[in-house]
Design a protein around this motif. Structure first.
Motif, PDB file in Angstrom:
ATOM      1  N   PRO A 158       0.828  -1.208   0.000  1.00 42.07           N
ATOM      2  CA  PRO A 158       0.000   0.000   0.000  1.00 42.07           C
ATOM      3  C   PRO A 158       0.865   1.261   0.000  1.00 42.07           C
ATOM      4  CG  PRO A 158      -0.861  -1.591   1.576  1.00 42.07           C
ATOM      5  CD  PRO A 158       0.456  -2.136   1.093  1.00 42.07           C
ATOM      6  N   LYS A 159       0.434   2.257  -0.760  1.00 49.18           N
ATOM      7  CA  LYS A 159       1.105   3.554  -0.873  1.00 49.18           C
ATOM      8  C   LYS A 159       2.417   3.488  -1.655  1.00 49.18           C
ATOM      9  CE  LYS A 159      -1.904   5.734   1.809  1.00 49.18           C
ATOM     10  NZ  LYS A 159      -2.787   6.795   1.303  1.00 49.18           N
ATOM     11  N   ALA A 160       2.752   2.319  -2.230  1.00 50.69           N
ATOM     12  CA  ALA A 160       4.031   2.163  -2.919  1.00 50.69           C
ATOM     13  C   ALA A 160       3.822   1.786  -4.374  1.00 50.69           C
ATOM     14  CB  ALA A 160       4.881   1.095  -2.233  1.00 50.69           C
ATOM     15  N   VAL A 161       4.673   2.348  -5.240  1.00 49.79           N
ATOM     16  CA  VAL A 161       4.699   1.976  -6.652  1.00 49.79           C
ATOM     17  C   VAL A 161       6.149   1.832  -7.064  1.00 49.79           C
ATOM     18  CG1 VAL A 161       4.626   4.393  -7.433  1.00 49.79           C
ATOM     19  CG2 VAL A 161       3.930   2.562  -8.984  1.00 49.79           C
ATOM     20  N   GLY A 162       6.418   0.852  -7.892  1.00 54.73           N
ATOM     21  CA  GLY A 162       7.738   0.673  -8.473  1.00 54.73           C
ATOM     22  C   GLY A 162       7.624   0.564  -9.977  1.00 54.73           C
ATOM     23  N   THR A 163       8.760   0.643 -10.660  1.00 51.66           N
ATOM     24  CA  THR A 163       8.755   0.515 -12.119  1.00 51.66           C
ATOM     25  C   THR A 163       9.868  -0.428 -12.555  1.00 51.66           C
ATOM     26  OG1 THR A 163      10.182   2.474 -12.350  1.00 51.66           O
ATOM     27  CG2 THR A 163       7.790   2.818 -12.523  1.00 51.66           C
ATOM     28  N   PHE A 164       9.675  -1.034 -13.721  1.00 53.11           N
ATOM     29  CA  PHE A 164      10.737  -1.823 -14.337  1.00 53.11           C
ATOM     30  C   PHE A 164      10.588  -1.743 -15.845  1.00 53.11           C
ATOM     31  CE2 PHE A 164       7.251  -4.739 -13.276  1.00 53.11           C
ATOM     32  CZ  PHE A 164       7.049  -5.465 -14.443  1.00 53.11           C
ATOM     33  N   LEU A 165      11.656  -2.044 -16.540  1.00 58.00           N
ATOM     34  CA  LEU A 165      11.671  -2.021 -17.999  1.00 58.00           C
ATOM     35  C   LEU A 165      11.704  -3.446 -18.531  1.00 58.00           C
ATOM     36  CD1 LEU A 165      14.315   0.800 -18.668  1.00 58.00           C
ATOM     37  CD2 LEU A 165      11.817   1.018 -18.547  1.00 58.00           C
ATOM     38  N   VAL A 166      11.028  -3.645 -19.656  1.00 55.81           N
ATOM     39  CA  VAL A 166      11.032  -4.946 -20.335  1.00 55.81           C
ATOM     40  C   VAL A 166      11.466  -4.711 -21.783  1.00 55.81           C
ATOM     41  CG1 VAL A 166       9.712  -6.992 -20.944  1.00 55.81           C
ATOM     42  CG2 VAL A 166       9.124  -5.705 -18.872  1.00 55.81           C
ATOM     43  N   LEU A 167      12.452  -5.458 -22.220  1.00 51.92           N
ATOM     44  CA  LEU A 167      12.932  -5.390 -23.595  1.00 51.92           C
ATOM     45  C   LEU A 167      12.601  -6.721 -24.256  1.00 51.92           C
ATOM     46  CD1 LEU A 167      14.857  -3.588 -21.661  1.00 51.92           C
ATOM     47  CD2 LEU A 167      16.392  -3.533 -23.622  1.00 51.92           C
ATOM     48  N   ARG A 168      11.693  -6.690 -25.246  1.00 50.68           N
ATOM     49  CA  ARG A 168      11.219  -7.914 -25.900  1.00 50.68           C
ATOM     50  C   ARG A 168      11.684  -7.936 -27.356  1.00 50.68           C
ATOM     51  NH1 ARG A 168       6.812  -9.940 -22.596  1.00 50.68           N
ATOM     52  NH2 ARG A 168       5.880  -8.299 -21.319  1.00 50.68           N
ATOM     53  N   PRO A 169      12.364  -9.008 -27.777  1.00 49.49           N
ATOM     54  CA  PRO A 169      12.775  -9.113 -29.182  1.00 49.49           C
ATOM     55  C   PRO A 169      11.557  -9.137 -30.103  1.00 49.49           C
ATOM     56  CG  PRO A 169      13.873 -10.763 -27.827  1.00 49.49           C
ATOM     57  CD  PRO A 169      12.802 -10.159 -26.986  1.00 49.49           C
ATOM     58  N   ASP A 170      11.697  -8.525 -31.253  1.00 50.14           N
ATOM     59  CA  ASP A 170      10.619  -8.539 -32.245  1.00 50.14           C
ATOM     60  C   ASP A 170      10.494  -9.929 -32.884  1.00 50.14           C
ATOM     61  OD1 ASP A 170      10.172  -5.863 -31.766  1.00 50.14           O
ATOM     62  OD2 ASP A 170      11.347  -5.175 -33.491  1.00 50.14           O
ATOM     63  N   GLY A 196      16.904  -6.535   2.415  1.00 51.30           N
ATOM     64  CA  GLY A 196      15.599  -7.179   2.510  1.00 51.30           C
ATOM     65  C   GLY A 196      14.552  -6.446   1.694  1.00 51.30           C
ATOM     66  N   TYR A 197      14.575  -5.114   1.761  1.00 56.32           N
ATOM     67  CA  TYR A 197      13.578  -4.323   1.034  1.00 56.32           C
ATOM     68  C   TYR A 197      13.773  -4.429  -0.480  1.00 56.32           C
ATOM     69  CZ  TYR A 197      10.929  -0.319  -0.689  1.00 56.32           C
ATOM     70  OH  TYR A 197      10.060   0.481  -1.385  1.00 56.32           O
ATOM     71  N   THR A 198      15.008  -4.226  -0.950  1.00 51.85           N
ATOM     72  CA  THR A 198      15.219  -4.242  -2.401  1.00 51.85           C
ATOM     73  C   THR A 198      15.004  -5.647  -2.968  1.00 51.85           C
ATOM     74  OG1 THR A 198      16.620  -3.210  -4.106  1.00 51.85           O
ATOM     75  CG2 THR A 198      17.718  -4.718  -2.585  1.00 51.85           C
ATOM     76  N   SER A 199      15.343  -6.696  -2.193  1.00 50.45           N
ATOM     77  CA  SER A 199      15.101  -8.064  -2.659  1.00 50.45           C
ATOM     78  C   SER A 199      13.604  -8.375  -2.700  1.00 50.45           C
ATOM     79  CB  SER A 199      15.811  -9.069  -1.747  1.00 50.45           C
ATOM     80  OG  SER A 199      17.203  -8.843  -1.744  1.00 50.45           O
ATOM     81  N   PHE A 200      12.868  -7.816  -1.749  1.00 47.60           N
ATOM     82  CA  PHE A 200      11.410  -7.967  -1.752  1.00 47.60           C
ATOM     83  C   PHE A 200      10.817  -7.376  -3.028  1.00 47.60           C
ATOM     84  CE2 PHE A 200       7.390  -5.685  -0.684  1.00 47.60           C
ATOM     85  CZ  PHE A 200       6.570  -6.785  -0.527  1.00 47.60           C
ATOM     86  N   LEU A 201      11.299  -6.207  -3.432  1.00 49.58           N
ATOM     87  CA  LEU A 201      10.817  -5.590  -4.675  1.00 49.58           C
ATOM     88  C   LEU A 201      11.195  -6.454  -5.880  1.00 49.58           C
ATOM     89  CD1 LEU A 201      11.790  -1.831  -4.053  1.00 49.58           C
ATOM     90  CD2 LEU A 201       9.603  -2.959  -3.578  1.00 49.58           C
ATOM     91  N   ASP A 202      12.445  -6.893  -5.925  1.00 44.58           N
ATOM     92  CA  ASP A 202      12.892  -7.708  -7.059  1.00 44.58           C
ATOM     93  C   ASP A 202      12.117  -9.022  -7.142  1.00 44.58           C
ATOM     94  OD1 ASP A 202      14.731  -5.737  -7.613  1.00 44.58           O
ATOM     95  OD2 ASP A 202      16.432  -6.784  -6.708  1.00 44.58           O
ATOM     96  N   MET A 203      11.747  -9.569  -5.993  1.00 45.38           N
ATOM     97  CA  MET A 203      10.985 -10.809  -5.989  1.00 45.38           C
ATOM     98  C   MET A 203       9.613 -10.613  -6.635  1.00 45.38           C
ATOM     99  SD  MET A 203      11.031 -14.034  -5.267  1.00 45.38           S
ATOM    100  CE  MET A 203      12.154 -14.496  -3.938  1.00 45.38           C
ATOM    101  N   GLN A 204       9.011  -9.441  -6.443  1.00 44.62           N
ATOM    102  CA  GLN A 204       7.716  -9.179  -7.086  1.00 44.62           C
ATOM    103  C   GLN A 204       7.861  -9.185  -8.605  1.00 44.62           C
ATOM    104  OE1 GLN A 204       5.408  -9.128  -4.597  1.00 44.62           O
ATOM    105  NE2 GLN A 204       7.328  -9.258  -3.449  1.00 44.62           N
ATOM    106  N   VAL A 205       8.956  -8.596  -9.104  1.00 43.78           N
ATOM    107  CA  VAL A 205       9.200  -8.576 -10.550  1.00 43.78           C
ATOM    108  C   VAL A 205       9.474  -9.992 -11.057  1.00 43.78           C
ATOM    109  CG1 VAL A 205      10.664  -7.627 -12.381  1.00 43.78           C
ATOM    110  CG2 VAL A 205      10.032  -6.191 -10.418  1.00 43.78           C
TER     111      VAL A 205
END
Length: 412
Positions: free
Chosen positions: A116-128, A223-232
């Protein structure tokens, strides 16, 4: 006045000479010289406490396969306890917020909502023109990098621009050009997730204040940054164009730490890229005891690396060993002693060829490397790096080693 200035200058020379002489000595930690062996220096006392700390989940050679699996599970459970991920339910699913064509691939930007109250972003690069599900690589940057730099894109702010066209930086771009789906994240408190750095400090991110907040609340930066990466990572497993059985996690520098956490916690990860030197972190703290000019002994890193109780359970080579038999490449050396430990675990797992170890070019010749069982106290940072076979100016994303290795382990 002239005499006073002369005297002050003389005293200053003495002080400067004394400080230089002080730094030239190692100044052993245990210097009370009491007959009963007790220390009064608090530094000496806590240094001895750490010296007497034996990690409970340290890898031990000679395990049977059954014992090895029991040890792996014990280490994984200990890691889960240390990382202390919160249980968060009811958050929206990740959402794509932008999509742009590039040369041979599409660049997407996604939002996710870890709590709650948190948003993160990530990039995805997909081959054509991909006609079947593809292997995918989760790319985690080093401390001064951004997800945009990994993707070969300018930063979200001019202050965050890096040399993003340099092949020594753009990990995710290399991955998509090789035909993999690449997913790039920011480290917590870096890049788009940083605070006021965009106004002055740029990529000199202030990890420490965020880490202090987390530590005061019983958590920590890793712990926090790994928690975020685990969601991705969990999102990646749900994508129809990603092979769930061929997900690789690639960490550069600071990014190797969440990479190891994810590996210890998630058995679905297929392979790992460890783009940093491997070391016994407990030993590093014990041997870096040489005081600086201000007569202060150094600590090897900042509080963003602080995980309470970590050393009671394992060091980095132990965690890396627990990833066996899944393929892993090490690209920037360390002590052969630590590589031998990991290689032993891979032999025990039955897959000795699934670990590939490289040293910095400066130390590629064994004759140029230190090959010791234990490092000695009294080091400063430059001495430690040299003793651990580390060449800091050559620290970069080793695409020339990693890309051929990926092609081999992914069966292409």
């Amino acid at each position: 006045m002239k005499r006073l200035l002369t005297l002050l200058g003389f005293l200053g020379c003495i002080a400067g000479s004394w400080a230089q002489d002080a730094v030239s000595q190692n100044y052993p930690v245990n210097h009370a010289n009491r007959a009963d062996g007790r220390e009064i220096s608090t530094y000496a006392i806590v240094h001895e406490m750490l010296k007497q700390t034996t990690p409970r989940c340290a890898y031990k050679e000679g395990m049977s396969k059954t014992e090895f699996k029991v040890w792996q599970n014990r280490l994984s459970n200990a890691m889960a306890g240390l990382m202390n991920f919160p249980e968060v339910k009811g958050q929206p699913a990740p959402k794509r917020i932008a999509s742009e064509p590039r040369d041979g691939y599409t660049l997407e930007k996604w939002e996710f909502y870890p709590m709650p109250k948190a948003v993160g972003t990530f990039l995805v690069l997909r081959p054509d023109n991909a006609k079947k599900p593809l292997p995918a690589v989760l790319c985690i940057p080093g401390s001064g990098r951004t997800k945009e730099g990994l993707a070969g894109e300018p930063g979200v702010d001019a202050k965050f621009n890096e040399n993003y066209k340099d092949p020594k930086v753009c990990m995710a771009l290399d991955m998509v050009k090789a035909g993999y789906i690449a997913v790039a994240v920011d480290n917590a408190a870096a890049g788009e997730t940083s605070d006021l750095e965009r106004f002055k400090n740029g990529s000199n991110y202030d990890y420490d204040v965020v880490s202090r907040f987390l530590l005061e609340m019983g958590w920590h930066w890793l712990g926090y940054t790994s928690f975020l990466d685990m969601q991705v990572l969990q999102w990646m497993k749900q994508q129809p164009d990603i092979r769930k059985d061929r997900i690789v996690v690639s960490g550069f520098s600071l990014g190797t730490e969440p990479m190891m956490v994810l590996g210890a916690l998630d058995k679905d990860i297929y392979a790992f890229v460890y783009n940093d030197f491997l070391c016994q972190t407990q030993e590093r703290a014990l041997v870096m005891t040489k005081p600086n000019a201000n007569m202060r002994r150094p600590f090897p890193n900042s509080i963003r690396h602080l995980i309470p109780n970590y050393w009671h359970y394992f060091n980095f080579p132990d965690v890396a060993a627990s990833l066996a038999p899944r393929p892993i490449i090490f690209t920037e050396g360390g002590l052969d002693r630590d590589f031998h430990l990991v290689q032993s675990a891979y032999r025990t797992s039955g897959k000795p060829h699934n670990v590939e170890c490289h040293h910095y070019p400066k130390f590629a010749d064994p004759a140029n490397r230190k090959d010791v069982k234990a490092l000695q106290e009294g080091m400063d940072a430059p001495t430690f790096f040299k003793s651990a076979n580390v060449d800091p100016p050559s620290h970069y994303f080793k695409h020339e080693l990693i890309m051929p290795w990926l092609k081999k382990v992914l069966g292409q």
